[in-house]
Design an enzyme around this catalytic site. Structure first.
Site, PDB file in Angstrom:
ATOM      1  CG  ASP A  65      -0.374  -0.554   2.446  1.00  0.00           C
ATOM      2  OD1 ASP A  65      -1.076  -1.251   3.183  1.00  0.00           O
ATOM      3  OD2 ASP A  65       0.832  -0.300   2.696  1.00  0.00           O
ATOM      4  CG  ASP A  67       0.318   3.700   4.429  1.00  0.00           C
ATOM      5  OD1 ASP A  67      -0.787   3.547   3.859  1.00  0.00           O
ATOM      6  OD2 ASP A  67       0.828   2.837   5.153  1.00  0.00           O
ATOM      7  CG  ASP A 139       8.310  -0.290  12.859  1.00  0.00           C
ATOM      8  OD1 ASP A 139       8.667   0.443  11.907  1.00  0.00           O
ATOM      9  OD2 ASP A 139       7.505  -1.235  12.709  1.00  0.00           O
TER      10      ASP A 139
HETATM   11  P1  ATP Z   1       3.665  -3.611   4.773  1.00  0.00           P
HETATM   12  O1  ATP Z   1       4.260  -3.694   3.428  1.00  0.00           O
HETATM   13  O2  ATP Z   1       3.601  -4.920   5.452  1.00  0.00           O
HETATM   14  O3  ATP Z   1       2.344  -2.875   4.832  1.00  0.00           O
HETATM   15  P2  ATP Z   1       4.614  -1.337   6.222  1.00  0.00           P
HETATM   16  O4  ATP Z   1       6.018  -0.852   6.504  1.00  0.00           O
HETATM   17  O5  ATP Z   1       3.758  -0.461   5.374  1.00  0.00           O
HETATM   18  O6  ATP Z   1       4.731  -2.771   5.632  1.00  0.00           O
HETATM   19  P3  ATP Z   1       2.587  -1.172   8.219  1.00  0.00           P
HETATM   20  O7  ATP Z   1       2.278  -2.106   9.323  1.00  0.00           O
HETATM   21  O8  ATP Z   1       1.586  -1.002   7.135  1.00  0.00           O
HETATM   22  O9  ATP Z   1       3.979  -1.595   7.638  1.00  0.00           O
HETATM   23  O10 ATP Z   1       2.877   0.239   8.904  1.00  0.00           O
HETATM   24  C1  ATP Z   1       3.145   1.400   8.139  1.00  0.00           C
HETATM   25  C2  ATP Z   1       4.288   2.187   8.776  1.00  0.00           C
HETATM   26  O11 ATP Z   1       3.873   2.654  10.078  1.00  0.00           O
HETATM   27  C3  ATP Z   1       5.561   1.388   9.029  1.00  0.00           C
HETATM   28  O12 ATP Z   1       6.386   1.399   7.886  1.00  0.00           O
HETATM   29  C4  ATP Z   1       6.179   2.104  10.189  1.00  0.00           C
HETATM   30  O13 ATP Z   1       6.885   3.239   9.771  1.00  0.00           O
HETATM   31  C5  ATP Z   1       4.966   2.579  10.988  1.00  0.00           C
HETATM   32  N1  ATP Z   1       4.574   1.622  12.052  1.00  0.00           N
HETATM   33  C6  ATP Z   1       3.660   0.643  11.961  1.00  0.00           C
HETATM   34  N2  ATP Z   1       3.561  -0.038  13.109  1.00  0.00           N
HETATM   35  C7  ATP Z   1       4.449   0.528  13.956  1.00  0.00           C
HETATM   36  C8  ATP Z   1       4.806   0.280  15.313  1.00  0.00           C
HETATM   37  N3  ATP Z   1       4.261  -0.702  15.997  1.00  0.00           N
HETATM   38  N4  ATP Z   1       5.740   1.098  15.865  1.00  0.00           N
HETATM   39  C9  ATP Z   1       6.288   2.113  15.164  1.00  0.00           C
HETATM   40  N5  ATP Z   1       6.001   2.381  13.894  1.00  0.00           N
HETATM   41  C10 ATP Z   1       5.094   1.613  13.285  1.00  0.00           C
HETATM   42 MG    MG Z   2       1.667  -0.897   5.001  1.00  0.00          MG
END
Ligand code: ATP
Ligand code: MG
Length: 423
Positions: A65, A67, A139
């Site tokens: 996705d 964001d 994170d």
């Molecule tokens: P994916 O491809 O699996 O969606 P993603 O990096 O986009 O990976 P998400 O869980 O969708 O992961 O979260 C989006 C963003 O929000 C992460 O990249 C991170 O920067 C932040 N984030 C999400 N969860 C946490 C957390 N528990 N603590 C700190 N930052 C977080």
């Molecule tokens: Mg994501």
């Protein structure tokens, strides 16, 4: 040239990589996400593509996705976009809706961590922050990179680009503090290491080994969600190995860990490797199929030591304690045990238990057959069993139904069992 920005004296300055020196191209960004970025920017706000979208594009992978983070506050975002809905209690997020159900999530830069969202107090405006704060509350360093739509540069406050280059998943700040703040980050670290084929930094690995049981301090719903994301994106085998190696498998699934101590982990690894292969050929697994894959070798072990009479009861007894621990919803548990119990019949295509009419009509049949194909293809003689079923059922009972074909056929007569998702 990579440069440090010159406008901040209070905070570490970011590395800014101009367009000419990075590989992230606008053409690989979702067009609707681009529209949102441009529109926010035209209205005078800072607008960055953030998180997994930037990380994956820099790695040449397709993001799940896109964001966006912005300096605009939620009420300002709502004014700019007619197709916007504000959601969330603690942090107001903007969902911009597009055709086909697509949603682009836009969040205002935040000052504090987003952990324990469900349980925390309702947000006040002081939770909003600067881009610097928004980067540091994230994170892992590779998850904190920003793509700036105003000049197409990549902004890096946390040395994430270097870690991406070295294929290292590293916590932002002290891992001990960050895991204590939110223990689910232990699972996320393993998930990203597997997903991106990276190493987790050694200090994080040590801490996970040491404090794996703290995972239960996190909300169980988030544990369940992370497991599904970890095992359903084409790198389940690697994630499973890492969970085992770092001891989280014994915390989350002690029964499975115990089974592996008796019979070894090859069966699990083979099942997940096949599931991953299917993902890479375009099949995203349903959550219940993921759990059926995870539980099958253990269920098979229990089955082999039983009289094997009441298969559904056997499956229920085997998986209920595990499901209770991670709060798998009741409905999903029912489907998982149906899928598990069906394997005995599927493997017994020529035997006395075989009742084609009964098995083929079941709603869970497609996923049950997928698991059967996965398991059978890891065993000798399995291929013949698969082709026997295929003779009964047409080309591949596990293929998702073509809705147009199904609709046409339904008008003429009864639903064909192989493509029937309900019944
Ligand atoms: P994916 O491809 O699996 O969606 P993603 O990096 O986009 O990976 P998400 O869980 O969708 O992961 O979260 C989006 C963003 O929000 C992460 O990249 C991170 O920067 C932040 N984030 C999400 N969860 C946490 C957390 N528990 N603590 C700190 N930052 C977080
Ligand atoms: Mg994501």
């Amino acid at each position: 040239m990579r440069s440090r920005s010159e406008n901040s004296t209070l905070h570490p300055e970011p590395i800014i990589v101009p367009r000419s020196e990075h590989s992230l191209s606008r053409s690989s960004i979702d067009p609707d996400a681009l529209k949102v970025l441009y529109r926010l920017n035209r209205h005078g706000h800072i607008a960055y593509l953030v998180g997994g979208g930037v990380r994956d594009l820099l790695l040449g992978k397709k993001p799940k996705d896109f964001d966006i983070s912005t300096s605009a506050h939620p009420h300002e975002i709502k004014k700019i976009f007619g197709n916007c809905r504000l959601i969330g209690r603690r942090f107001r997020l903007a969902h911009i809706h597009f055709r086909g159900g697509k949603i682009i999530e836009v969040s205002t830069f935040r000052a504090i961590s987003e952990i324990n969202q469900e349980d925390g107090p309702v947000s006040s405006d002081n939770t909003f922050g600067t881009p610097w704060e928004d980067a540091f509350r994230r994170d892992f360093t590779v998850n904190a990179l920003f793509y700036n739509i105003s000049d197409f540069s990549v902004i890096d406050y946390v040395n994430g680009l270097k870690d991406l280059e070295n294929r290292l998943i590293r916590c932002i700040g002290d891992p001990e503090v960050r895991f204590r703040e939110d223990p689910i980050r232990m699972l996320r670290g393993i998930r990203f290491a597997a997903l991106l084929d990276c190493d987790l930094d050694s200090e994080s690995e040590r801490l996970i080994r040491e404090s794996k049981d703290d995972i239960w301090e996190g909300a169980t719903s988030r544990i369940l969600e992370e497991i599904i994301r970890m095992m359903g994106r084409g790198t389940a085998a690697s994630a499973f190995d890492r969970l085992q190696e770092l001891g989280l498998l014994s915390t989350l699934f002690p029964e499975i860990d115990q089974h592996i101590r008796i019979e070894g982990g090859d069966f699990y690894h083979d099942v997940f490797s096949k599931l991953d292969k299917r993902f890479h050929s375009g099949e995203t697994p349903d959550p219940w199929l993921i759990f059926a894959c995870l539980f099958y070798p253990y269920f098979d072990f229990i089955y082999r030591g039983s009289s094997g009479d009441d298969l559904l009861k056997l499956a229920r007894d085997a998986i209920s304690p595990i499901c209770r621990r991670i709060q798998v919803p009741k409905r999903m548990q029912d489907i998982i045990r149906q899928i598990l119990a069906a394997q005995v019949r599927l493997f017994d295509v020529r035997g006395s238990r075989f009742k084609p009419r009964t098995v083929l009509r079941k709603a869970y049949f497609r996923d049950a057959f997928t698991l059967f194909e996965i398991v059978a293809s890891t065993t000798s003689g399995g291929r013949e069993l698969i082709s026997e079923w295929q003779k009964l059922e047409g080309p591949s009972p596990s293929q998702k139904p073509d809705p147009k074909r199904t609709r046409r056929r339904r008008k003429r007569g009864p639903k064909p069992p192989a493509t029937t998702p309900a019944g």
